[in-house]
Design a protein around this motif. Structure first.
Motif, PDB file in Angstrom:
ATOM      1  N   ARG A 104      55.280 -31.114 -25.138  1.00 29.46           N
ATOM      2  CA  ARG A 104      56.344 -30.986 -24.157  1.00 29.46           C
ATOM      3  C   ARG A 104      55.828 -31.125 -22.729  1.00 29.46           C
ATOM      4  N   SER A 105      54.497 -31.005 -22.535  1.00 27.60           N
ATOM      5  CA  SER A 105      53.892 -31.161 -21.202  1.00 27.60           C
ATOM      6  C   SER A 105      52.642 -32.020 -21.330  1.00 27.60           C
ATOM      7  N   PRO A 106      52.792 -33.298 -21.671  1.00 23.44           N
ATOM      8  CA  PRO A 106      51.637 -34.137 -22.001  1.00 23.44           C
ATOM      9  C   PRO A 106      50.680 -34.393 -20.848  1.00 23.44           C
ATOM     10  N   ARG A 107      51.093 -34.142 -19.628  1.00 19.77           N
ATOM     11  CA  ARG A 107      50.209 -34.424 -18.491  1.00 19.77           C
ATOM     12  C   ARG A 107      49.259 -33.270 -18.187  1.00 19.77           C
ATOM     13  N   ARG A 108      49.404 -32.149 -18.861  1.00 24.76           N
ATOM     14  CA  ARG A 108      48.578 -30.967 -18.587  1.00 24.76           C
ATOM     15  C   ARG A 108      47.653 -30.715 -19.770  1.00 24.76           C
ATOM     16  N   ILE A 109      46.343 -30.823 -19.538  1.00 24.93           N
ATOM     17  CA  ILE A 109      45.367 -30.552 -20.590  1.00 24.93           C
ATOM     18  C   ILE A 109      45.274 -29.046 -20.809  1.00 24.93           C
ATOM     19  N   THR A 110      45.532 -28.603 -22.028  1.00 29.13           N
ATOM     20  CA  THR A 110      45.512 -27.180 -22.347  1.00 29.13           C
ATOM     21  C   THR A 110      44.100 -26.693 -22.645  1.00 29.13           C
ATOM     22  N   GLN A 111      43.372 -27.465 -23.430  1.00 27.70           N
ATOM     23  CA  GLN A 111      41.998 -27.103 -23.770  1.00 27.70           C
ATOM     24  C   GLN A 111      41.161 -28.369 -23.852  1.00 27.70           C
ATOM     25  N   SER A 112      39.955 -28.327 -23.312  1.00 23.92           N
ATOM     26  CA  SER A 112      39.012 -29.440 -23.442  1.00 23.92           C
ATOM     27  C   SER A 112      37.707 -28.897 -24.001  1.00 23.92           C
ATOM     28  N   LEU A 113      36.982 -29.749 -24.693  1.00 25.22           N
ATOM     29  CA  LEU A 113      35.764 -29.327 -25.384  1.00 25.22           C
ATOM     30  C   LEU A 113      34.699 -30.405 -25.245  1.00 25.22           C
ATOM     31  N   LEU A 114      33.514 -30.004 -24.809  1.00 28.15           N
ATOM     32  CA  LEU A 114      32.350 -30.886 -24.711  1.00 28.15           C
ATOM     33  C   LEU A 114      31.283 -30.371 -25.654  1.00 28.15           C
ATOM     34  N   GLN A 115      30.727 -31.252 -26.470  1.00 31.67           N
ATOM     35  CA  GLN A 115      29.797 -30.834 -27.504  1.00 31.67           C
ATOM     36  C   GLN A 115      28.588 -31.754 -27.575  1.00 31.67           C
ATOM     37  N   GLY A 116      27.416 -31.173 -27.806  1.00 27.45           N
ATOM     38  CA  GLY A 116      26.201 -31.921 -28.097  1.00 27.45           C
ATOM     39  C   GLY A 116      25.498 -31.286 -29.277  1.00 27.45           C
ATOM     40  N   SER A 117      24.927 -32.095 -30.169  1.00 25.38           N
ATOM     41  CA  SER A 117      24.291 -31.531 -31.355  1.00 25.38           C
ATOM     42  C   SER A 117      23.180 -32.425 -31.881  1.00 25.38           C
ATOM     43  N   ARG A 118      22.379 -31.840 -32.756  1.00 18.82           N
ATOM     44  CA  ARG A 118      21.285 -32.558 -33.413  1.00 18.82           C
ATOM     45  C   ARG A 118      21.297 -32.150 -34.879  1.00 18.82           C
ATOM     46  N   SER A 119      21.244 -33.144 -35.774  1.00 17.65           N
ATOM     47  CA  SER A 119      21.307 -32.889 -37.217  1.00 17.65           C
ATOM     48  C   SER A 119      20.008 -33.294 -37.892  1.00 17.65           C
ATOM     49  N   TRP A 120      19.676 -32.558 -38.971  1.00 18.20           N
ATOM     50  CA  TRP A 120      18.499 -32.854 -39.771  1.00 18.20           C
ATOM     51  C   TRP A 120      18.873 -32.841 -41.240  1.00 18.20           C
ATOM     52  N   SER A 121      18.226 -33.682 -42.024  1.00 18.93           N
ATOM     53  CA  SER A 121      18.394 -33.672 -43.473  1.00 18.93           C
ATOM     54  C   SER A 121      17.344 -32.759 -44.073  1.00 18.93           C
ATOM     55  N   LEU A 122      17.784 -31.752 -44.826  1.00 22.45           N
ATOM     56  CA  LEU A 122      16.869 -30.815 -45.464  1.00 22.45           C
ATOM     57  C   LEU A 122      16.502 -31.256 -46.874  1.00 22.45           C
ATOM     58  N   SER A 123      17.440 -31.939 -47.534  1.00 18.79           N
ATOM     59  CA  SER A 123      17.229 -32.460 -48.886  1.00 18.79           C
ATOM     60  C   SER A 123      18.319 -33.483 -49.148  1.00 18.79           C
ATOM     61  N   GLY A 124      18.415 -33.931 -50.378  1.00 21.40           N
ATOM     62  CA  GLY A 124      19.456 -34.893 -50.703  1.00 21.40           C
ATOM     63  C   GLY A 124      20.855 -34.319 -50.581  1.00 21.40           C
ATOM     64  N   ASP A 125      20.981 -32.997 -50.700  1.00 22.59           N
ATOM     65  CA  ASP A 125      22.295 -32.362 -50.665  1.00 22.59           C
ATOM     66  C   ASP A 125      22.552 -31.527 -49.408  1.00 22.59           C
ATOM     67  N   TRP A 126      21.493 -31.083 -48.728  1.00 23.30           N
ATOM     68  CA  TRP A 126      21.657 -30.145 -47.623  1.00 23.30           C
ATOM     69  C   TRP A 126      21.325 -30.777 -46.283  1.00 23.30           C
ATOM     70  N   GLN A 127      22.104 -30.408 -45.272  1.00 22.35           N
ATOM     71  CA  GLN A 127      21.834 -30.795 -43.895  1.00 22.35           C
ATOM     72  C   GLN A 127      21.914 -29.562 -42.999  1.00 22.35           C
ATOM     73  N   MET A 128      21.224 -29.620 -41.874  1.00 21.03           N
ATOM     74  CA  MET A 128      21.314 -28.557 -40.883  1.00 21.03           C
ATOM     75  C   MET A 128      21.675 -29.170 -39.545  1.00 21.03           C
ATOM     76  N   GLN A 129      22.462 -28.459 -38.749  1.00 16.88           N
ATOM     77  CA  GLN A 129      22.878 -28.960 -37.448  1.00 16.88           C
ATOM     78  C   GLN A 129      22.806 -27.843 -36.415  1.00 16.88           C
ATOM     79  N   ALA A 130      22.230 -28.137 -35.268  1.00 13.72           N
ATOM     80  CA  ALA A 130      22.194 -27.207 -34.143  1.00 13.72           C
ATOM     81  C   ALA A 130      22.931 -27.854 -32.985  1.00 13.72           C
ATOM     82  N   GLY A 131      23.750 -27.074 -32.277  1.00 14.96           N
ATOM     83  CA  GLY A 131      24.530 -27.668 -31.205  1.00 14.96           C
ATOM     84  C   GLY A 131      24.970 -26.672 -30.164  1.00 14.96           C
ATOM     85  N   VAL A 132      25.436 -27.197 -29.051  1.00 13.77           N
ATOM     86  CA  VAL A 132      26.001 -26.389 -27.973  1.00 13.77           C
ATOM     87  C   VAL A 132      27.383 -26.942 -27.643  1.00 13.77           C
TER      88      VAL A 132
END
Length: 276
Positions: A104-132
């Motif tokens: 109803r108010s498309p010109r007003r941003i209600t929430q914005s989000l900025l993200q950075g991250s780094r991912s690693w493969s631990l095994s064939g099934d598992w991954q880990m990710q750290a981010g801010v």
């Protein structure tokens, strides 16, 4: 978005970051943990892994029934438009930017989000990710939620299970305490396109503003509570190529209307999104 967390969670609110399987659904590594469920919304905020040897840029646009962050309403129960763009490198680095606004108010941003991250493969099934992440609120949402920064670690099992822990610092809340949250999310395939979606989390009770006014000016102070609260969701998710539709039943043991400016969170959350 509950962009469960638009899990940069939506286009959320928002969690916690998404790994797309051959079945279709993207698993939110921390979207829900950070912004809530349907705002999972920022489906795009959690980038899809890049092909070997090349970087990838992805985008998502979504329409959600409400912006909810970790079980707590950021906006009234009104349609929310969310948009997100993300970039991922073959080395595991990714950046994401998303924004949400009321239809109803498309010109007003209600929430914005900025993200950075780094991912690693631990095994064939598992991954880990750290981010801010950095969340910024404006408009009516600023009277309900504080801007905040988060640092988190997430563990992902295939495209089925995600567990994450987060450290949270609120901006402008009048204290310098570090708050914590932990989230568990599951996407279980029922058919080729249909998935059972569920999750649960626990987080420090966030402080909330309450308003008072005199003359024509309005001012905000904040009210704080100690301890943790719990939240969760269960529902169904349908995925077909770039399209995704999700309907969730949301619950929390902390009322979102604990102060005057806070809207009520609807017990049902719906999101439809398309990735590009």
């Amino acid at each position: 978005m509950w962009f469960k967390r638009m899990q940069p969670d939506a286009p959320a609110a928002t969690r916690r970051d998404h790994a797309r399987s051959r079945h279709g659904p993207a698993v939110s590594s921390s979207a829900r943990s950070r912004a809530g469920l349907l705002v999972l919304a920022i489906v795009a905020c959690h980038p899809t892994p890049a092909d070997a040897g090349s970087s990838a840029t992805n985008g998502t646009i979504a329409l959600s029934s409400q912006l909810v962050d970790r079980g707590l309403a950021i906006t009234p129960a009104t349609p929310i438009i969310q948009a997100a763009v993300s970039w991922a490198s073959p080395a595991g680095w990714s950046l994401g930017l998303s924004g949400s606004t009321e239809l109803r108010s498309p010109r007003r941003i209600t929430q914005s989000l900025l993200q950075g991250s780094r991912s690693w493969s631990l095994s064939g099934d598992w991954q880990m990710q750290a981010g801010v992440l950095y969340y910024r609120h404006s408009g009516d949402a600023r009277s309900t939620a504080y801007d905040r920064g988060e640092a988190g670690i997430n563990w992902l099992y295939r495209d089925t299970l995600t567990f994450g822990v987060s450290a949270i610092r609120l901006i402008g809340a009048g204290d310098r305490r570090t708050r914590a949250a932990a989230d568990l999310d599951v996407h279980w395939p029922l058919t080729e396109h249909l998935f059972l979606s569920g999750g649960a989390g626990v987080a420090h009770v966030p402080p909330v503003r309450y308003s008072y006014s005199y003359s024509r000016y309005r001012h905000y102070r904040y009210h704080d509570r100690e301890g943790f609260y719990r939240y969760g969701h269960v529902g169904l998710m349908w995925v077909d190529g770039p399209w995704r539709v999700e309907l969730d039943r949301v619950a929390t043991d902390l009322e979102s209307s604990r102060s005057t400016p806070d809207p009520d969170a609807s017990p049902w959350m719906a999101t439809i999104s398309r990735s590009f």
